[in-house]
Design an enzyme around this catalytic site. Sequence first.
Site, PDB file in Angstrom:
ATOM      1  CG  HIS A 106      -1.796  -0.965   1.160  1.00 56.26           C
ATOM      2  ND1 HIS A 106      -2.317  -1.763  -0.274  1.00 56.26           N
ATOM      3  CD2 HIS A 106      -2.393  -1.734   1.935  1.00 56.26           C
ATOM      4  CE1 HIS A 106      -3.258  -3.056   0.149  1.00 56.26           C
ATOM      5  NE2 HIS A 106      -3.474  -2.658   1.467  1.00 56.26           N
ATOM      6  CG  HIS A 177      -7.836  -1.309   2.853  1.00 51.02           C
ATOM      7  ND1 HIS A 177      -8.493  -2.496   3.225  1.00 51.02           N
ATOM      8  CD2 HIS A 177      -6.466  -1.881   2.333  1.00 51.02           C
ATOM      9  CE1 HIS A 177      -7.111  -3.293   3.610  1.00 51.02           C
ATOM     10  NE2 HIS A 177      -6.774  -3.079   2.246  1.00 51.02           N
ATOM     11  CD  GLU A 313      -8.017  -4.286  -0.557  1.00 50.03           C
ATOM     12  OE1 GLU A 313      -7.190  -3.982  -0.946  1.00 50.03           O
ATOM     13  OE2 GLU A 313      -8.111  -5.385  -0.052  1.00 50.03           O
TER      14      GLU A 313
HETATM   15  C1  GLA Z   1      -4.201  -5.374   1.980  1.00 51.61           C
HETATM   16  C2  GLA Z   1      -3.759  -6.471   1.440  1.00 51.61           C
HETATM   17  C3  GLA Z   1      -4.113  -8.226   3.131  1.00 51.61           C
HETATM   18  C4  GLA Z   1      -3.332  -7.086   4.370  1.00 51.61           C
HETATM   19  C5  GLA Z   1      -4.849  -5.689   3.788  1.00 51.61           C
HETATM   20  C6  GLA Z   1      -4.190  -4.290   5.034  1.00 51.61           C
HETATM   21  O1  GLA Z   1      -6.183  -6.421   1.212  1.00 51.61           O
HETATM   22  O2  GLA Z   1      -3.783  -7.447   1.093  1.00 51.61           O
HETATM   23  O3  GLA Z   1      -3.078  -8.841   2.774  1.00 51.61           O
HETATM   24  O4  GLA Z   1      -2.205  -6.792   3.902  1.00 51.61           O
HETATM   25  O5  GLA Z   1      -4.205  -5.149   2.834  1.00 51.61           O
HETATM   26  O6  GLA Z   1      -4.052  -4.970   6.779  1.00 51.61           O
END
Ligand code: GLA
Length: 347
Positions: A106, A177, A313
């Site tokens: 991220h 998210h 996402e």
């Molecule tokens: C995304 C990632 C997950 C996790 C979340 C945050 O969805 O794919 O593995 O890291 O973000 O917790």
Amino acid sequence: MSVSKEQFGTTKDGVGVTKFTITNKNGMSISLLDFGAIVQAIHVPDKNGKTADIALGFDDIAGYEVNNCYFGAFVGRHANRIGGAFFDLNGTGYQLQKNDGENNLHGGDPGFHKVMYRGDTAGESSVYFERVSPNGEQGFPGAMEVKVTYTLTDDNEFKIEYFARSDADTIYNPTNHTYFNFLGHDGGDITKHEVEINADAITESGVGLIPNGNFIQVEGTPFDFRQSKKVFLDIEADDEQLKNAGGYDHNFCLKKQPREYGYAGKVFEETTGRGMEIYTDLPGMQFYTGNFIGNEKGKDGAVYTKRTGMCFETQFFPNAVNVPAFTSCYLPKGEAFNSTTVYKFSW
Ligand code: GLA
């Protein structure tokens, strides 16, 4: 339609945070913060007219200043993972923060969900947040104008529009998210929700959940969501991909042209009648079942644990910058980036 504004406390640096709430004629509302461009709450009626907040999150800004799970987050500059936290652009290597083992997750911490934006209303149904991400922020090249516009319509569509423009060649892969639980944010386990995903394949992930460049056809696997099914049915299946991720945490390759706007999937919770459809012009969607949530103290005294919220996402495929076969998230100097994702609610 109307937009109201209220104070939402101050950051640890003493900056006042504003909460904007957009309400439609059907009694649905979305609350947004100028800290992190966070989606703080989504209130949706159920089939009996009882309204609940179906987005996991916090009551105060201190929660969002930590927010390790990315509740309600606007994620940037790069959603999901970049293998080795490294990429090459025009012959120059860019080293990013290794904040997920050896990889970048991220964009790095602090991400776009932990900075202040200039926020304002646009008409009766939209709120936008904008800022300039400085050249080199999180290790990415180019000073980049960033804008995200949130709209709620009287058709119960929550529309998210991303805009960006950089003064140098760069990459950009934003996402949202929000963790959804249609029982209510404090409703517990989400695995009885029914999910449909418009994808014939997922990207296979290897070590550290980095796609290895292979695709897995979903047919005959736990990843077959081409027809709605309850999440619990296959989530504990004896499957290496599921075990590596502790559940679903995979990128689905949406069945449409990569940048064509189209149907991505839907969710339904039968006891409340609440659900939503998802549409996007991005090529992929990470379906994440909240496998890593561990005792987070959330809104109204709720404690969120593993699999009490799930994320849809929309995004470019993870690590696309290092995999030539994946649709590129390259953003040339001066070119406008525009993308739209819609969550359309029903009850
Ligand atoms: C995304 C990632 C997950 C996790 C979340 C945050 O969805 O794919 O593995 O890291 O973000 O917790």
